[in-house]
Design a protein around this motif. Structure first.
Motif, PDB file in Angstrom:
ATOM      1  N   LYS A 252       0.843  -1.197   0.000  1.00 39.00           N
ATOM      2  CA  LYS A 252       0.000   0.000   0.000  1.00 39.00           C
ATOM      3  C   LYS A 252       0.875   1.243   0.000  1.00 39.00           C
ATOM      4  CE  LYS A 252      -3.908  -1.795   2.627  1.00 39.00           C
ATOM      5  NZ  LYS A 252      -4.752  -1.636   3.805  1.00 39.00           N
ATOM      6  N   ALA A 253       0.393   2.279  -0.649  1.00 38.69           N
ATOM      7  CA  ALA A 253       1.075   3.575  -0.609  1.00 38.69           C
ATOM      8  C   ALA A 253       0.039   4.620  -0.234  1.00 38.69           C
ATOM      9  CB  ALA A 253       1.685   3.910  -1.966  1.00 38.69           C
ATOM     10  N   THR A 254       0.413   5.498   0.672  1.00 39.71           N
ATOM     11  CA  THR A 254      -0.465   6.595   1.066  1.00 39.71           C
ATOM     12  C   THR A 254      -0.030   7.837   0.310  1.00 39.71           C
ATOM     13  OG1 THR A 254      -0.765   5.624   3.254  1.00 39.71           O
ATOM     14  CG2 THR A 254      -1.316   7.953   3.021  1.00 39.71           C
TER      15      THR A 254
ATOM     16  N   SER B 221      -5.736  18.615  -1.604  1.00 45.57           N
ATOM     17  CA  SER B 221      -6.764  19.094  -0.681  1.00 45.57           C
ATOM     18  C   SER B 221      -6.388  18.841   0.777  1.00 45.57           C
ATOM     19  CB  SER B 221      -8.111  18.421  -0.980  1.00 45.57           C
ATOM     20  OG  SER B 221      -8.065  17.048  -0.627  1.00 45.57           O
ATOM     21  N   GLY B 222      -5.288  18.096   0.989  1.00 48.87           N
ATOM     22  CA  GLY B 222      -4.859  17.772   2.347  1.00 48.87           C
ATOM     23  C   GLY B 222      -5.317  16.403   2.806  1.00 48.87           C
ATOM     24  N   GLY B 223      -6.085  15.704   1.991  1.00 41.85           N
ATOM     25  CA  GLY B 223      -6.545  14.361   2.323  1.00 41.85           C
ATOM     26  C   GLY B 223      -5.531  13.314   1.905  1.00 41.85           C
ATOM     27  N   THR B 224      -5.927  12.060   2.053  1.00 46.32           N
ATOM     28  CA  THR B 224      -5.052  10.965   1.626  1.00 46.32           C
ATOM     29  C   THR B 224      -5.829   9.974   0.769  1.00 46.32           C
ATOM     30  OG1 THR B 224      -5.474   9.699   3.648  1.00 46.32           O
ATOM     31  CG2 THR B 224      -3.514  11.085   3.632  1.00 46.32           C
ATOM     32  N   LEU B 225      -5.113   9.385  -0.160  1.00 54.04           N
ATOM     33  CA  LEU B 225      -5.595   8.276  -0.973  1.00 54.04           C
ATOM     34  C   LEU B 225      -4.682   7.102  -0.688  1.00 54.04           C
ATOM     35  CD1 LEU B 225      -5.999  10.057  -4.444  1.00 54.04           C
ATOM     36  CD2 LEU B 225      -7.852   9.238  -2.979  1.00 54.04           C
TER      37      LEU B 225
ATOM     38  N   LEU C 293      -7.162   2.787  -6.263  1.00 55.38           N
ATOM     39  CA  LEU C 293      -7.115   3.842  -5.258  1.00 55.38           C
ATOM     40  C   LEU C 293      -8.324   3.706  -4.343  1.00 55.38           C
ATOM     41  CD1 LEU C 293      -6.358   6.731  -7.748  1.00 55.38           C
ATOM     42  CD2 LEU C 293      -4.714   5.679  -6.202  1.00 55.38           C
ATOM     43  N   THR C 294      -8.085   3.871  -3.050  1.00 57.95           N
ATOM     44  CA  THR C 294      -9.180   3.870  -2.083  1.00 57.95           C
ATOM     45  C   THR C 294      -9.244   5.258  -1.473  1.00 57.95           C
ATOM     46  OG1 THR C 294      -8.776   1.534  -1.605  1.00 57.95           O
ATOM     47  CG2 THR C 294     -10.123   2.750  -0.017  1.00 57.95           C
ATOM     48  N   ASP C 295     -10.459   5.829  -1.452  1.00 54.11           N
ATOM     49  CA  ASP C 295     -10.628   7.170  -0.914  1.00 54.11           C
ATOM     50  C   ASP C 295     -10.962   7.125   0.578  1.00 54.11           C
ATOM     51  OD1 ASP C 295     -13.432   6.715  -0.659  1.00 54.11           O
ATOM     52  OD2 ASP C 295     -13.862   7.675  -2.585  1.00 54.11           O
ATOM     53  N   ALA C 296     -11.148   8.276   1.174  1.00 51.21           N
ATOM     54  CA  ALA C 296     -11.393   8.410   2.613  1.00 51.21           C
ATOM     55  C   ALA C 296     -12.701   7.756   3.048  1.00 51.21           C
ATOM     56  CB  ALA C 296     -11.402   9.892   3.002  1.00 51.21           C
ATOM     57  N   LYS C 297     -13.626   7.574   2.111  1.00 50.15           N
ATOM     58  CA  LYS C 297     -14.924   6.972   2.441  1.00 50.15           C
ATOM     59  C   LYS C 297     -14.969   5.488   2.111  1.00 50.15           C
ATOM     60  CE  LYS C 297     -17.251  11.269   2.108  1.00 50.15           C
ATOM     61  NZ  LYS C 297     -18.306  11.921   2.637  1.00 50.15           N
TER      62      LYS C 297
END
Length: 183
Positions: free
Chosen positions: A130-132, A137-141, A152-156
């Motif tokens: 996994k890679a973060t 926008s300041g978020g992470t994928l 890719l997995t999003d925050a939700k």
């Protein structure tokens, strides 16, 4: 005679510019060649598969930013990806009163710097599968490898697959994805 020479000079310049474009290694996206010498916006506006994304970028006021020097890694959802959202979502997001929300969603698809598919695969391998990725926008994928594809997995918890990797631009790279990511 002077006019003929001027016309010939202009035609020569046009022909040479077309030759330089023809020599570029392009990827076809949405029926249009994507030229590495053009920036993200200059290429994206030609893709028939990204008209919704382009309209959203315009509504969010991000055209100038994504035309800038970057470099940027953009995970670009297709029109079909936007169609997966609940009915009326896109129409609501592009309203002026929702500009901040729209900007947050769009910049969640942008990672500062240029990361090719090989760079992403290396980061995934280095991260033990996994890679973060820190988004603009300041978020992470979270990026993972599934077979030969990048997911890719999003925050939700939503997942998107890179369907066309490494669409190189003068100011970064686009990876086409099949789902809109949500912060």
């Amino acid at each position: 005679m002077k006019t003929i020479k001027s016309v010939f000079a202009i035609l020569t310049l046009l022909a040479l510019s077309q030759v330089s474009f023809a020599q570029e290694k392009t990827v076809t996206v949405g029926g249009a060649p994507m030229y590495p010498s053009k920036n993200i916006i200059e290429n994206a506006v030609n893709s028939k598969d990204h008209t919704t994304l382009v309209a959203a970028v315009k509504a969010a006021g991000l055209v100038e930013t994504l035309s800038g020097p970057g470099p940027f890694t953009v995970f670009a959802p297709t029109n079909k990806a936007f169609d997966k959202l609940p009915k009326g979502t896109v129409e609501t997001l592009v309203k002026p009163e929702n500009k901040e929300t729209l900007t947050g969603i769009l910049t969640y698809h942008v990672v500062p710097g240029k990361m090719s598919a090989a760079d992403l695969m290396k980061a995934i391998a280095d991260g033990g599968g996994k890679a973060t990725l820190k988004t603009a926008s300041g978020g992470t994928l979270t990026a993972m490898q599934k077979g030969k594809k990048i997911e890719l997995t999003d925050a939700k918890g939503g997942m998107a697959t890179v369907t066309i990797p490494d669409v190189n631009q003068s100011n970064g790279v686009i990876h086409v994805i099949d789902t809109v990511l949500m912060p």
